[in-house]
Write a protein that holds these residues in place. Sequence first.
Motif, PDB file in Angstrom:
ATOM      1  N   PHE A  28       0.690  -1.198   0.014  1.00 45.16           N
ATOM      2  CA  PHE A  28       0.113  -0.160   0.084  1.00 45.16           C
ATOM      3  C   PHE A  28       0.883   1.383  -0.047  1.00 45.16           C
ATOM      4  N   PRO A  29       0.668   2.219  -0.705  1.00 45.62           N
ATOM      5  CA  PRO A  29       1.153   3.617  -0.631  1.00 45.62           C
ATOM      6  C   PRO A  29       0.714   4.227   0.604  1.00 45.62           C
ATOM      7  N   THR A  30       1.724   5.099   1.307  1.00 42.98           N
ATOM      8  CA  THR A  30       1.313   5.857   2.464  1.00 42.98           C
ATOM      9  C   THR A  30       2.362   7.020   2.400  1.00 42.98           C
ATOM     10  N   SER A  31       1.922   7.927   3.399  1.00 38.72           N
ATOM     11  CA  SER A  31       2.494   9.226   3.612  1.00 38.72           C
ATOM     12  C   SER A  31       2.805   9.094   5.274  1.00 38.72           C
ATOM     13  N   THR A  32       3.618   8.511   5.591  1.00 38.99           N
ATOM     14  CA  THR A  32       3.879   8.528   7.024  1.00 38.99           C
ATOM     15  C   THR A  32       5.484   9.005   7.500  1.00 38.99           C
ATOM     16  N   MET A  33       5.761   9.154   8.644  1.00 44.36           N
ATOM     17  CA  MET A  33       7.012   9.472   8.952  1.00 44.36           C
ATOM     18  C   MET A  33       7.524   8.572   9.902  1.00 44.36           C
ATOM     19  N   LEU A  34       8.672   8.241   9.839  1.00 45.88           N
ATOM     20  CA  LEU A  34       9.421   7.236  10.712  1.00 45.88           C
ATOM     21  C   LEU A  34      10.140   8.097  12.086  1.00 45.88           C
ATOM     22  N   LEU A  64      13.234  10.699  11.375  1.00 42.70           N
ATOM     23  CA  LEU A  64      14.423  10.001  10.588  1.00 42.70           C
ATOM     24  C   LEU A  64      14.011  10.082   8.990  1.00 42.70           C
ATOM     25  N   GLY A  65      12.771  10.290   8.676  1.00 45.48           N
ATOM     26  CA  GLY A  65      12.525  10.294   7.020  1.00 45.48           C
ATOM     27  C   GLY A  65      11.080   9.702   7.023  1.00 45.48           C
ATOM     28  N   ILE A  66      10.569   9.818   5.814  1.00 43.46           N
ATOM     29  CA  ILE A  66       9.357   9.701   5.238  1.00 43.46           C
ATOM     30  C   ILE A  66       9.143   8.179   4.715  1.00 43.46           C
ATOM     31  N   VAL A  67       8.109   7.646   5.243  1.00 43.02           N
ATOM     32  CA  VAL A  67       7.982   6.208   4.630  1.00 43.02           C
ATOM     33  C   VAL A  67       6.682   6.151   3.545  1.00 43.02           C
ATOM     34  N   THR A  68       7.063   5.853   2.199  1.00 40.23           N
ATOM     35  CA  THR A  68       6.133   5.789   1.262  1.00 40.23           C
ATOM     36  C   THR A  68       5.194   4.673   1.022  1.00 40.23           C
TER      37      THR A  68
END
Length: 466
Positions: A28-34, A64-68
């Motif tokens: 699944f595509p997502t736009s969350t942060m790690l 730390l970054g963005i999870v896609t």
Amino acid sequence: IYADPAKRLELYFRPKDPYCHPVCANRFPTSTMLLRVRRRSKKKQQLDTEEQIQPEVQFEMEILGIVTTVYKFQGMSDFQYLAMHSSPDGKQTSMYDKVLMLKPEKEEFFNRDLPLYIPPPIFSRLDTPVDYFYRPDIQHRSGYNNPQVSGENLIGLSRARRPHNAIFVNFDDEEIPTKPLDAAVQNWKKVCTNPVDKKVEEELRKLFEARPVWSRNAVKANISVHPDKLKVLLPYLAYYMLTGPWRSLWVRFGYDPRKQPEAKIYQVLDFRIRCGMKYGYAASDMPVKAKRSTYNYSLPITVKKQGSHTVSVHDLKQGLGSAGTSGAKKPPSSRYKLKESVYIFREGALPPYRQMFYQLCDLHVESLQKIIHRNDGTESECTERDGWCLAKTSDDLRDSMSLMIKQIIRSTRPALFSNTTSSEDGKEQLAYESGEDEDDEEEEEEDFKPSDGSENEMETEILDYV
């Protein structure tokens, strides 16, 4: 797995067990942060021994970054099949030490008598629960007759195929049809409701007047018509040859190629690009891809592709074969046309697929035409294998075409042929490899994909018209 969007992520509960059945996660595509969260505790100084120490807690957070992309395990666990043997007294015995070869073993290891153990290749077709709604008996229209049940269709019969009313002729049949079936006429009149359909019918008539025998691919390369409309139009103007030198071809009503020596040029040639490791290149080195391969077949770990839209009679009446949908890239005059390479062979050009069905007149090479016309004027008998040509004409054509194709590959990838050797007579006897139909991902050769089946006429076209 991440590199291929069509794959599902597998999780094995027993990674060391080769018979462990995994659970699969969907992508699944997502736009969350790690985030990295740190919890720091600092003890306070104890003032009274009776009071409980309350540590001071602090949280530190860092992005730390963005999870896609994420993988979610939404399915249920499947059955597990262990390498076990049940004795008559009900005792279970493990067979892992007998069926798994963890090191090089001697011959005795393979000659032991063991209980039969064959794990199933797949357990469940679905890993998510679905609601099944039982439907009442279907109420058919008046005049409908249930299909005859026989040993061939007793299992797996979902519905009777929609008949397209084509007439099939074998090479040994005495008579050939002179007109279409009444049902074929009615079918075409039912969907031929706009001027563009009339124009397509006239264009196909002119093709059969100029040349009495055509393959379906050749027709699709000369006329822009929706494939589902072509299924209805072809039985209206021609019959289909099942066997003999004109097999898989459509023949104009009233024309019998077995009685016309000039029909030699319309015979079919089943050509397959040859390849072999002993000549310095394998199938993977070929610039021509197979239409489909069993090596690419995987059931449980691939995402199901969305099925193509089924075309109904109503869609055909609305001119789907002419105007089509809005926003199309190609003009209506060529939207469904195939490239001429799907039925014409030219020197210096590679075929689009590894298996091709050419008519002899579509081999546009002078040396090949000389082989075909070696017995012009002396044709005496039409045989089922060679038609009006000399014996082994097809073999000679295949050898010459294979040499031409090898020269093309040699010029484009000379490193593959650095150690190539040839046979004594100069003709490479290569191993046959066939790549069959539709696949279906050869988009550079076809801009429209039929609703079902493939471009292998021998294997698919009969099913379209039965």
